[in-house]
Design a protein around this motif. Structure first.
Motif, PDB file in Angstrom:
ATOM      1  N   GLU A   1      14.801 -49.431   8.903  1.00 20.63           N
ATOM      2  CA  GLU A   1      14.609 -50.335   7.773  1.00 20.63           C
ATOM      3  C   GLU A   1      13.368 -49.920   6.977  1.00 20.63           C
ATOM      4  O   GLU A   1      13.379 -49.903   5.751  1.00 20.63           O
ATOM      5  CB  GLU A   1      14.451 -51.762   8.297  1.00 20.63           C
ATOM      6  CG  GLU A   1      14.737 -52.831   7.269  1.00 20.63           C
ATOM      7  CD  GLU A   1      14.611 -54.244   7.851  1.00 20.63           C
ATOM      8  OE1 GLU A   1      14.637 -55.195   7.072  1.00 20.63           O
ATOM      9  OE2 GLU A   1      14.467 -54.362   9.079  1.00 20.63           O
TER      10      GLU A   1
ATOM     11  N   GLN B   1      12.162 -46.970   6.851  1.00 18.77           N
ATOM     12  CA  GLN B   1      12.474 -45.716   6.161  1.00 18.77           C
ATOM     13  C   GLN B   1      13.155 -46.010   4.835  1.00 18.77           C
ATOM     14  O   GLN B   1      12.817 -45.436   3.805  1.00 18.77           O
ATOM     15  CB  GLN B   1      13.397 -44.853   7.031  1.00 18.77           C
ATOM     16  CG  GLN B   1      12.684 -44.193   8.203  1.00 18.77           C
ATOM     17  CD  GLN B   1      13.566 -43.189   8.934  1.00 18.77           C
ATOM     18  OE1 GLN B   1      14.757 -43.115   8.698  1.00 18.77           O
ATOM     19  NE2 GLN B   1      12.977 -42.430   9.821  1.00 18.77           N
TER      20      GLN B   1
ATOM     21  N   GLN C   1      11.681 -45.232   1.098  1.00 15.29           N
ATOM     22  CA  GLN C   1      12.378 -44.442   0.089  1.00 15.29           C
ATOM     23  C   GLN C   1      12.513 -45.220  -1.221  1.00 15.29           C
ATOM     24  O   GLN C   1      12.396 -44.667  -2.295  1.00 15.29           O
ATOM     25  CB  GLN C   1      13.771 -44.034   0.592  1.00 15.29           C
ATOM     26  CG  GLN C   1      13.732 -43.004   1.702  1.00 15.29           C
ATOM     27  CD  GLN C   1      13.193 -41.660   1.266  1.00 15.29           C
ATOM     28  OE1 GLN C   1      13.456 -41.215   0.166  1.00 15.29           O
ATOM     29  NE2 GLN C   1      12.409 -41.016   2.103  1.00 15.29           N
TER      30      GLN C   1
ATOM     31  N   ILE D   1      16.766 -34.475   2.187  1.00  9.34           N
ATOM     32  CA  ILE D   1      16.889 -35.562   3.153  1.00  9.34           C
ATOM     33  C   ILE D   1      18.319 -36.121   3.130  1.00  9.34           C
ATOM     34  O   ILE D   1      18.880 -36.332   2.054  1.00  9.34           O
ATOM     35  CB  ILE D   1      15.919 -36.720   2.794  1.00  9.34           C
ATOM     36  CG1 ILE D   1      14.497 -36.209   2.527  1.00  9.34           C
ATOM     37  CG2 ILE D   1      15.941 -37.821   3.870  1.00  9.34           C
ATOM     38  CD1 ILE D   1      13.671 -35.917   3.711  1.00  9.34           C
ATOM     39  N   ALA D   2      18.872 -36.350   4.306  1.00  8.54           N
ATOM     40  CA  ALA D   2      20.159 -37.053   4.412  1.00  8.54           C
ATOM     41  C   ALA D   2      19.865 -38.447   4.951  1.00  8.54           C
ATOM     42  O   ALA D   2      19.248 -38.594   6.000  1.00  8.54           O
ATOM     43  CB  ALA D   2      21.105 -36.307   5.335  1.00  8.54           C
ATOM     44  N   THR D   3      20.268 -39.457   4.184  1.00  8.62           N
ATOM     45  CA  THR D   3      20.014 -40.846   4.569  1.00  8.62           C
ATOM     46  C   THR D   3      21.284 -41.488   5.090  1.00  8.62           C
ATOM     47  O   THR D   3      22.312 -41.476   4.411  1.00  8.62           O
ATOM     48  CB  THR D   3      19.505 -41.646   3.351  1.00  8.62           C
ATOM     49  OG1 THR D   3      18.325 -41.012   2.860  1.00  8.62           O
ATOM     50  CG2 THR D   3      19.162 -43.079   3.732  1.00  8.62           C
ATOM     51  N   PHE D   4      21.202 -42.029   6.294  1.00  9.60           N
ATOM     52  CA  PHE D   4      22.324 -42.734   6.923  1.00  9.60           C
ATOM     53  C   PHE D   4      21.909 -44.183   7.146  1.00  9.60           C
ATOM     54  O   PHE D   4      20.719 -44.485   7.134  1.00  9.60           O
ATOM     55  CB  PHE D   4      22.672 -42.064   8.251  1.00  9.60           C
ATOM     56  CG  PHE D   4      23.283 -40.706   8.081  1.00  9.60           C
ATOM     57  CD1 PHE D   4      24.656 -40.552   8.023  1.00  9.60           C
ATOM     58  CD2 PHE D   4      22.477 -39.590   7.955  1.00  9.60           C
ATOM     59  CE1 PHE D   4      25.217 -39.303   7.837  1.00  9.60           C
ATOM     60  CE2 PHE D   4      23.033 -38.332   7.766  1.00  9.60           C
ATOM     61  CZ  PHE D   4      24.413 -38.196   7.711  1.00  9.60           C
ATOM     62  N   PRO D   5      22.881 -45.055   7.355  1.00 11.65           N
ATOM     63  CA  PRO D   5      22.519 -46.463   7.585  1.00 11.65           C
ATOM     64  C   PRO D   5      21.515 -46.632   8.731  1.00 11.65           C
ATOM     65  O   PRO D   5      20.689 -47.536   8.719  1.00 11.65           O
ATOM     66  CB  PRO D   5      23.865 -47.118   7.938  1.00 11.65           C
ATOM     67  CG  PRO D   5      24.883 -46.271   7.261  1.00 11.65           C
ATOM     68  CD  PRO D   5      24.347 -44.868   7.350  1.00 11.65           C
ATOM     69  N   ASP D   6      21.543 -45.725   9.715  1.00 14.78           N
ATOM     70  CA  ASP D   6      20.644 -45.875  10.866  1.00 14.78           C
ATOM     71  C   ASP D   6      19.434 -44.954  10.829  1.00 14.78           C
ATOM     72  O   ASP D   6      18.745 -44.803  11.838  1.00 14.78           O
ATOM     73  CB  ASP D   6      21.432 -45.674  12.162  1.00 14.78           C
ATOM     74  CG  ASP D   6      22.101 -44.297  12.201  1.00 14.78           C
ATOM     75  OD1 ASP D   6      22.180 -43.648  11.131  1.00 14.78           O
ATOM     76  OD2 ASP D   6      22.529 -43.871  13.275  1.00 14.78           O
TER      77      ASP D   6
ATOM     78  N   GLN E   1      17.079 -41.474   8.736  1.00 16.72           N
ATOM     79  CA  GLN E   1      17.049 -40.307   7.864  1.00 16.72           C
ATOM     80  C   GLN E   1      16.770 -39.034   8.641  1.00 16.72           C
ATOM     81  O   GLN E   1      16.082 -39.065   9.659  1.00 16.72           O
ATOM     82  CB  GLN E   1      15.963 -40.485   6.810  1.00 16.72           C
ATOM     83  CG  GLN E   1      16.244 -41.654   5.883  1.00 16.72           C
ATOM     84  CD  GLN E   1      15.214 -41.745   4.793  1.00 16.72           C
ATOM     85  OE1 GLN E   1      14.027 -41.815   5.072  1.00 16.72           O
ATOM     86  NE2 GLN E   1      15.669 -41.757   3.564  1.00 16.72           N
ATOM     87  N   VAL E   2      17.287 -37.940   8.111  1.00 14.55           N
ATOM     88  CA  VAL E   2      17.112 -36.637   8.735  1.00 14.55           C
ATOM     89  C   VAL E   2      16.752 -35.627   7.650  1.00 14.55           C
ATOM     90  O   VAL E   2      17.287 -35.680   6.544  1.00 14.55           O
ATOM     91  CB  VAL E   2      18.422 -36.201   9.438  1.00 14.55           C
ATOM     92  CG1 VAL E   2      18.340 -34.765   9.917  1.00 14.55           C
ATOM     93  CG2 VAL E   2      18.750 -37.133  10.584  1.00 14.55           C
ATOM     94  N   LYS E   3      15.833 -34.741   7.982  1.00 15.72           N
ATOM     95  CA  LYS E   3      15.485 -33.664   7.061  1.00 15.72           C
ATOM     96  C   LYS E   3      16.389 -32.477   7.379  1.00 15.72           C
ATOM     97  O   LYS E   3      16.513 -32.099   8.543  1.00 15.72           O
ATOM     98  CB  LYS E   3      14.011 -33.283   7.282  1.00 15.72           C
ATOM     99  CG  LYS E   3      13.330 -32.725   6.060  1.00 15.72           C
ATOM    100  CD  LYS E   3      11.941 -32.223   6.367  1.00 15.72           C
ATOM    101  CE  LYS E   3      10.892 -33.307   6.424  1.00 15.72           C
ATOM    102  NZ  LYS E   3       9.512 -32.743   6.461  1.00 15.72           N
TER     103      LYS E   3
ATOM    104  N   PHE F   1       4.764 -39.962   7.239  1.00 14.08           N
ATOM    105  CA  PHE F   1       6.113 -40.460   7.380  1.00 14.08           C
ATOM    106  C   PHE F   1       7.108 -39.307   7.426  1.00 14.08           C
ATOM    107  O   PHE F   1       7.987 -39.260   8.273  1.00 14.08           O
ATOM    108  CB  PHE F   1       6.439 -41.385   6.216  1.00 14.08           C
ATOM    109  CG  PHE F   1       7.748 -42.056   6.404  1.00 14.08           C
ATOM    110  CD1 PHE F   1       7.820 -43.205   7.162  1.00 14.08           C
ATOM    111  CD2 PHE F   1       8.888 -41.529   5.871  1.00 14.08           C
ATOM    112  CE1 PHE F   1       9.034 -43.816   7.371  1.00 14.08           C
ATOM    113  CE2 PHE F   1      10.104 -42.137   6.068  1.00 14.08           C
ATOM    114  CZ  PHE F   1      10.173 -43.286   6.827  1.00 14.08           C
TER     115      PHE F   1
ATOM    116  N   GLU G   1      23.882 -40.090   2.460  1.00 14.82           N
ATOM    117  CA  GLU G   1      23.543 -39.844   1.059  1.00 14.82           C
ATOM    118  C   GLU G   1      22.459 -38.765   0.985  1.00 14.82           C
ATOM    119  O   GLU G   1      21.515 -38.785   1.777  1.00 14.82           O
ATOM    120  CB  GLU G   1      23.009 -41.115   0.392  1.00 14.82           C
ATOM    121  CG  GLU G   1      24.025 -41.910  -0.423  1.00 14.82           C
ATOM    122  CD  GLU G   1      24.864 -41.101  -1.401  1.00 14.82           C
ATOM    123  OE1 GLU G   1      24.338 -40.204  -2.080  1.00 14.82           O
ATOM    124  OE2 GLU G   1      26.077 -41.372  -1.480  1.00 14.82           O
TER     125      GLU G   1
END
Lengths: 101, 101
Positions: A19, A21, A25, A86-91, A93-95, B24, B82
């Motif tokens: 949350e 994260q 963003q 960055i890939a953002t997922f509901p759970d 983020q990943v670089k 972060f 995303e």
């Protein structure tokens, strides 16, 4: 302050961290490349010089809605920055680290 | 928790905020695309289906070190995520919003 932030993160449940994260963003400024360049007080001419291309090519690049990641990375580096994917997922983020550095 | 985080951010001096941003980012997991796919428990076959390409094309994509931003965005969306493009500078971060969404 930095330490407090790290401690805060370390003490977070994974869901809160995700949350945070998302929130983090959302706080980021969003802008197109030409505005970012102006914010860095750089002209198309100076960027063209750094990229070894001409001013018209910089102008064209700034109007593109798609480009190679390497092209974008070079543009951002010429401004003194670093590109991060960055890939953002509901759970969370990943670089993404696939791309040549 | 989310509110606390927002309050913390709001109360930060710009330098501390930039430092927190850097921190972060350092906490983000880094991985290549194929690991991200596996973490989402997806096969190349299922991703190929979602992208309307064949499995060999997914395999090839995962081995590339450069690609169009739109190609990467489609791949990440097919996993339910995303794509975000971030430029990191010594004094902070900016989200780049040039590219078609």
């Amino acid at each position: 302050m930095a330490k407090k932030f790290a401690e805060l993160q370390a003490g977070m449940a994974p869901e809160s961290r995700a949350e945070a994260q998302q929130l983090f963003q959302q706080h980021l400024k969003e802008m197109p490349l030409h505005e970012l360049r102006k914010a860095q007080q750089l002209s198309q001419e100076s960027l063209a010089k750094a990229l070894n291309i001409n001013q018209a090519a910089v102008s064209k690049m700034e109007r593109r809605t798609d480009m190679y990641i390497s092209t974008l990375r070079n543009y951002i580096r010429a401004m003194g920055g670093e590109l991060e994917i960055i890939a953002t997922f509901p759970d969370g983020q990943v670089k993404i680290d696939n791309f040549a550095y």
